[in-house]
Design an enzyme around this catalytic site. Sequence first.
Site, mmCIF file in Angstrom:
data_model
loop_
_atom_site.group_PDB
_atom_site.id
_atom_site.type_symbol
_atom_site.label_atom_id
_atom_site.label_comp_id
_atom_site.label_asym_id
_atom_site.label_seq_id
_atom_site.Cartn_x
_atom_site.Cartn_y
_atom_site.Cartn_z
ATOM 1 C CD GLU A 27 -4.092 -5.546 3.006
ATOM 2 O OE1 GLU A 27 -5.031 -4.826 3.436
ATOM 3 O OE2 GLU A 27 -2.882 -5.270 3.170
ATOM 4 C CD GLU A 46 -3.222 -0.931 1.993
ATOM 5 O OE1 GLU A 46 -3.216 0.001 2.823
ATOM 6 O OE2 GLU A 46 -4.164 -1.742 1.900
#
Length: 497
Positions: free
Chosen positions: A297, A174
Amino acid sequence: MANRLTVNTDITKGIINRNIYGHFSEHLGRCIYEGLWVGEDSPIPNTNGIRNDVVAALKEMKIPVLRWPGGCFADEYHWKDGIGPKETRKRMINTHWGGVVENNHFGTHEFMMLCAMLECEPYINGNVGSGTVQEMSEWVEYLTFEGVSPMAELRKENGREEPWKVKYFGVGNENWGCGGNMRPEFYADLYRQFQTYVRNYGDNKIHKVACGPNMDDYNWMETVMKNAHQFMDSITLHYYTIPGEFWTGKGAATGFPDVEFTGTLKKAFYMEELITKHTAIMDQYDPEKRVGLLVDEWGTWYDVEPGTNPGFLFQQNTIRDALIAGISLNIFNQHCDRVQMANIAQLVNVLQSVILTEGEKMILTPTYHVFNMFKVHQDAQLLDIHLSSVELGSGKEDYPQLSVSASKNDAGQIHISICNLDHLAGTNVELDLRGLMGSQVTVKGTTLTSDTTDGHNTFDNPDRVAPSEFTSFSLEGTLLTLDLSAMSVTVLELTAE
């Protein structure tokens, strides 16, 4: 309109990578500590500090791959803090998740031991956001180098003579957000630099994973693929299914109104659009589909349970979550030409967990049961299907009543996973088994359902939502007629002779 399904049992469309059924464990809340690690001196039965009951349940589910140490935690984690004698390991503040003190008792050796116990592949995420090229390079050397080197010697000093096998290594996480708030152009160049030093030692071959986009950030995917696709083996995608608005209130895990039940299921189908559009971008730069898409995720994200630490992300798990798991896994199966791994967030006690613990107690969630039922698809051949489904909802909220995928394993057995998403009524499905004419077919089935939309398991009632044998079917020739319960997940096993 009736629900009709044709399974073309003699038309295959690729292999469903077992890693689609992967999981994710972050140093967040009670996932690692209490969920997986209790320490060698704990009264809770353990092997070298790792809970025996959790390991047994995960092995039954055939967990294929486990991602660690994060998540946002990965880009503030410095691996050398988690090796050596536990009493001398550095303590740190977990600034992302609750501000608690992390004692680093669960580090590299403990994670690799856990993966060995689970007989699963380790997937390690390296630190790009606050780390260095040298730090990442030395971690790979520590893990996988067999010869004489500073990191190999350090590993031996810490009790591990032989190197480990590590296939999957993520270069950052991320990085568009908690991993450094980077622009895609900057990350693409940084990725190219860092991955250069993620080396293959001996016969260990690293599968390098680049940080991909959040949800529908197609510019991130375009930029990183354009500038770095030749240096990666896979790229990630993150998407969470949230009933409400992320920052202003996500919605409750239990006790929700019907409109949130249906709205959340509708949002789960957005995964199909995301994978389709991101795949189209990837195809421009990688038409041979060498680069995998890893949805590392995904899952549901609700408001935390009342009275719990808001930074621990603990939520209950209901039949709604089981249906969303079924929808998502069916979508991943159908896109197995590009999707090579998925990791639901997270393994224990955090977000859409398959296991919840409380002291010495452990329960299996409805999501666990879906993974255990769907494990039959791992490494099987995806079968071609044609689905004609009733639409639920109205207008923009329409979504299909059924979610389906089918596969054939090496033994020739056919497995069909079907979710009936209507929470108000059961449904009849006409299933044509095309390609089995002249065969004698034996059918077995397992189903999971609940009597309420927020049906869930508790430590006082751990089996309220549990699988049962599915017998509501009739077979005439190659026409299989099913009567599915409302809000149910069903897996059929067909053996033809």
